[in-house]
Every structure is written in C-alpha cells, then in structure tokens.
Write an enzyme that holds these catalytic residues in place. Structure first.
Site, PDB file in Angstrom:
ATOM      1  N   ASP A  47       0.883  -1.261   0.002  1.00 51.55           N
ATOM      2  CA  ASP A  47      -0.041  -0.234  -0.058  1.00 51.55           C
ATOM      3  C   ASP A  47       1.097   1.320   0.092  1.00 51.55           C
ATOM      4  O   ASP A  47       1.966   1.191   0.643  1.00 51.55           O
ATOM      5  CB  ASP A  47      -1.010  -0.060   1.423  1.00 51.55           C
ATOM      6  CG  ASP A  47      -2.083  -0.988   1.307  1.00 51.55           C
ATOM      7  OD1 ASP A  47      -2.348  -1.627   0.025  1.00 51.55           O
ATOM      8  OD2 ASP A  47      -2.282  -1.352   2.351  1.00 51.55           O
TER       9      ASP A  47
ATOM     10  N   TYR B 145       5.697  -8.523   8.806  1.00 47.80           N
ATOM     11  CA  TYR B 145       5.540  -7.126   8.866  1.00 47.80           C
ATOM     12  C   TYR B 145       5.513  -6.669  10.489  1.00 47.80           C
ATOM     13  O   TYR B 145       5.337  -7.379  11.377  1.00 47.80           O
ATOM     14  CB  TYR B 145       3.821  -6.952   8.816  1.00 47.80           C
ATOM     15  CG  TYR B 145       3.430  -7.231   7.247  1.00 47.80           C
ATOM     16  CD1 TYR B 145       3.556  -6.122   6.257  1.00 47.80           C
ATOM     17  CD2 TYR B 145       2.994  -8.499   6.863  1.00 47.80           C
ATOM     18  CE1 TYR B 145       3.197  -6.691   4.845  1.00 47.80           C
ATOM     19  CE2 TYR B 145       2.677  -8.635   5.567  1.00 47.80           C
ATOM     20  CZ  TYR B 145       2.678  -7.901   4.546  1.00 47.80           C
ATOM     21  OH  TYR B 145       2.526  -8.168   3.109  1.00 47.80           O
TER      22      TYR B 145
ATOM     23  N   ASP C 128      -7.046   1.843   7.547  1.00 48.46           N
ATOM     24  CA  ASP C 128      -5.759   2.276   7.734  1.00 48.46           C
ATOM     25  C   ASP C 128      -5.826   3.869   8.143  1.00 48.46           C
ATOM     26  O   ASP C 128      -6.804   4.537   8.073  1.00 48.46           O
ATOM     27  CB  ASP C 128      -4.619   2.179   6.810  1.00 48.46           C
ATOM     28  CG  ASP C 128      -4.795   2.826   5.534  1.00 48.46           C
ATOM     29  OD1 ASP C 128      -5.804   3.624   5.353  1.00 48.46           O
ATOM     30  OD2 ASP C 128      -4.173   2.197   4.439  1.00 48.46           O
TER      31      ASP C 128
ATOM     32  N   ARG D 167      -4.108  -4.631   7.660  1.00 48.11           N
ATOM     33  CA  ARG D 167      -5.320  -3.662   7.781  1.00 48.11           C
ATOM     34  C   ARG D 167      -6.316  -4.209   8.355  1.00 48.11           C
ATOM     35  O   ARG D 167      -7.142  -3.913   9.384  1.00 48.11           O
ATOM     36  CB  ARG D 167      -5.495  -2.895   6.372  1.00 48.11           C
ATOM     37  CG  ARG D 167      -4.588  -1.887   6.021  1.00 48.11           C
ATOM     38  CD  ARG D 167      -5.208  -1.040   4.771  1.00 48.11           C
ATOM     39  NE  ARG D 167      -4.983  -2.068   3.461  1.00 48.11           N
ATOM     40  CZ  ARG D 167      -5.911  -2.056   2.628  1.00 48.11           C
ATOM     41  NH1 ARG D 167      -6.796  -1.200   2.650  1.00 48.11           N
ATOM     42  NH2 ARG D 167      -5.760  -2.695   1.628  1.00 48.11           N
TER      43      ARG D 167
END
Length: 335
Positions: free
Chosen positions: A54, A82, A96, A188
C-alpha cells in the site's frame, strides 16, 4: 517522489544482472511508482514487482529485473513479515490511517489482558474478508473502484495463515505487532478485526514489511540509493540472483547436449539428467517445478517433471520446459 538521477545506462543487462532487487519502498510511493521509476532508470530492461505494498506502507518490495520478471509466479508463495501499529478505538473506511474516521470508542474498559487475549485468537489459520479499498476483483472490477463510488459489496472470506503474531509494545491506544504470515494476508484487516473483537474498533496506524521470503528490510535499499550505486558502478548487493530466489525449488543438472536443447525449449528425458539435488524422479516430483542447471551450476530454466500417467503409458519420463532463464547466446557449454 524526488527527481530522478541521470544514470549512465549499462551496455548490457548482464552488467546489472537478472534477479530480484530488494527495494525499501518509501511512504507515499505506490508499487507502480517504484517500477515506473526503475524502468526509466534502466532504459529498455524489463522491470516488474512481486507483492504489492500500500502507498502508506514502507519496507521490502521485491522488484523483478530482466529475466526476473519471468519467475513472479514462483515467488508468490513467499511468506511475509510485518511490523504494524494497531490503533484501538478508531475505525476508518480504508482500515488504515489514510482513510476517513468513521467511529471513535473509549478504551476505558479495555485492559492489557483483554488485548493479549484478543490478539491470540488470530494465530494460525483464520478467515479474512478482503477490504473494500483493495485491488481484489469482484465480477472483474477492483474493489477500490467500487469503494470510491461509496458502495460496499459482499466479499467472500479467504483463509490465510498467521504463523506468528506477537505484541511488541502496548502504549495507550497503540499496539505494536509483529506478524509472520502467508501470502494474501491483509494486515489492515487483521488490525480492524482485532479491534472489532475487543468491541472498540481499530485501524492500522503504521505498517512496515520487514521480510519477504529471503529478503529483509535491513538489506533493502531505497530507489535513490540503488540509482547512486548504479551510477557509481558499484556492485548491487541487494540484487538476489535468479538461482538464489528460486532456491526452494528442487534442482537437477544436465550435460551440454541437453543444456543446448533446454535453451530452445526442448524437453529433457530424465535419463539425460546427470544429477539431482533432493529426491530423484519417482519420489513425488510429478508436476512440481524444478530448476534445470548445467554441470557448471548455471541456471538454465524452470521445468516440470512429466511422468507416465498410468502403468500402460510407456512414454519415458521427461522434464517439460516452462521458463527459459538463460540466453541462447551463452558461451559454449562444457561437457
């Protein structure tokens, strides 16, 4: 995005090498921005990427260079790691921090023990519904286009695997998470689902992809740093060669005659294989991709073992060629 450097282009792609470039994507760049920039930098060399990030996320973006663009399908299985910050009590439309705030809830009744219990429920195999602001297509239309029209549509949940999910820090409404997961996992969505389980909502405040397969953020370089290295004629240490990128595939070696045939897409009879790394034919390799190398250990192609479909089938076993990864102009093979 900063202005592009004027980089003297190499006379041959071999001066850069084919492979997977470990780029540290900056916040605000789309994955397409990175690819477009590097295409301009590298002139006519093919450039692609494996694993979209993203725009608001940072970290490892595998960029495919030259013949590396031919192996994307074999890299999609790479697990990803992550580091994310979950902000509890605030729900947004994009899940987000770039989205519009939809709801805000008090955390007065939420304890650290409750947070840890909620997070633990998302380890292992879980079901995730793709977010509306994503590139997933429903009836041929990307979800983000539908979302921009103000519409929400039904999406089928998907199973993903969360190998590891750890809380690194809890600071007020912000929970720092470390996530090791399978392909197709939306962090997310994970953050929003944890918030929903606690009854207060939540969104992903910050996200860094720290690993993709063998690529780590510690060894990644920013686009500008790659361009500087290229301009200075330095070794591009962040470029993973094709053979290393495909290391999880079994490998076989063939002699010079078979090697020449491989470069023309001619299948390799198994009796012409000089050696195997791992199990030989007859041990579950059917339809499994394998690396085909010459006796000098140079990667030639990716093939698929085709075995007899029945006892009555007398055709010899052979390796069909799927992707040729070396030029036919390669210097003569040594037998």
């Amino acid at each position: 995005m900063t202005a592009m450097l004027t980089v003297p282009l190499p006379s041959s792609i071999n001066q850069i090498g084919d492979g997977v470039l470990n780029i540290n994507k900056e916040r605000g760049w789309t994955s397409h921005d990175v690819v477009a920039r590097l295409r301009k930098t590298l002139g006519g060399i093919k450039v692609g990427h494996a694993g979209t990030l993203d725009p608001a996320a940072t970290g490892v973006l595998p960029v495919l260079i030259g013949r590396g663009t031919r192996i994307a399908e074999y890299l999609l299985h790479w697990d990803k790691e992550y580091r994310a910050v979950l902000r509890l009590g605030e729900t947004t439309d994009t899940l987000d921090a770039t989205g519009t705030l939809l709801e805000r809830h008090s955390l007065d009744r939420v304890t650290e023990e409750m947070i840890r219990e909620a997070v633990s429920a998302f380890r292992g195999r879980i079901q995730q519904t793709p977010p509306m602001y994503s590139a997933v297509k429903v009836r041929g239309v990307p979800l983000y286009r539908t979302a921009r029209q103000g519409r929400i549509i039904d999406r089928d949940p998907r199973e993903v695997l969360i190998h590891r999910l750890e809380i690194e820090r809890i600071a007020g409404s912000d929970v720092s998470l470390r996530v090791l997961c399978s392909k197709g996992t939306y962090i997310r969505t994970l953050c929003a689902d944890i918030g929903a389980r606690l009854g207060v909502g939540g969104h992903c405040l910050a996200l860094e992809r720290s690993k993709v397969g063998p690529l780590s953020v510690e060894q990644a370089v920013a686009v500008e740093e790659f361009e500087r290295q290229l301009q200075a004629g330095e070794v591009i240490a962040s470029l993973l060669p094709l053979d290393a990128a495909l290391a999880e595939l079994r490998a076989c070696r063939v002699g010079c005659e078979a090697a020449r045939n491989v470069l023309h897409g001619v299948p390799v009879p198994c009796d012409m294989v000089v050696s195997w790394d791992g199990l030989p034919p007859g041990h579950g390799l059917r339809e499994e991709p394998v690396r085909i190398k010459d006796v000098q250990d140079r990667l030639l192609a990716i093939g698929v073992l085709r075995r007899a479909s029945s006892r009555e089938d007398t055709r010899p076993e052979q390796i069909a060629i799927k992707k040729v990864l070396m030029s036919q102009e390669t210097p003569a093979f040594v037998s």
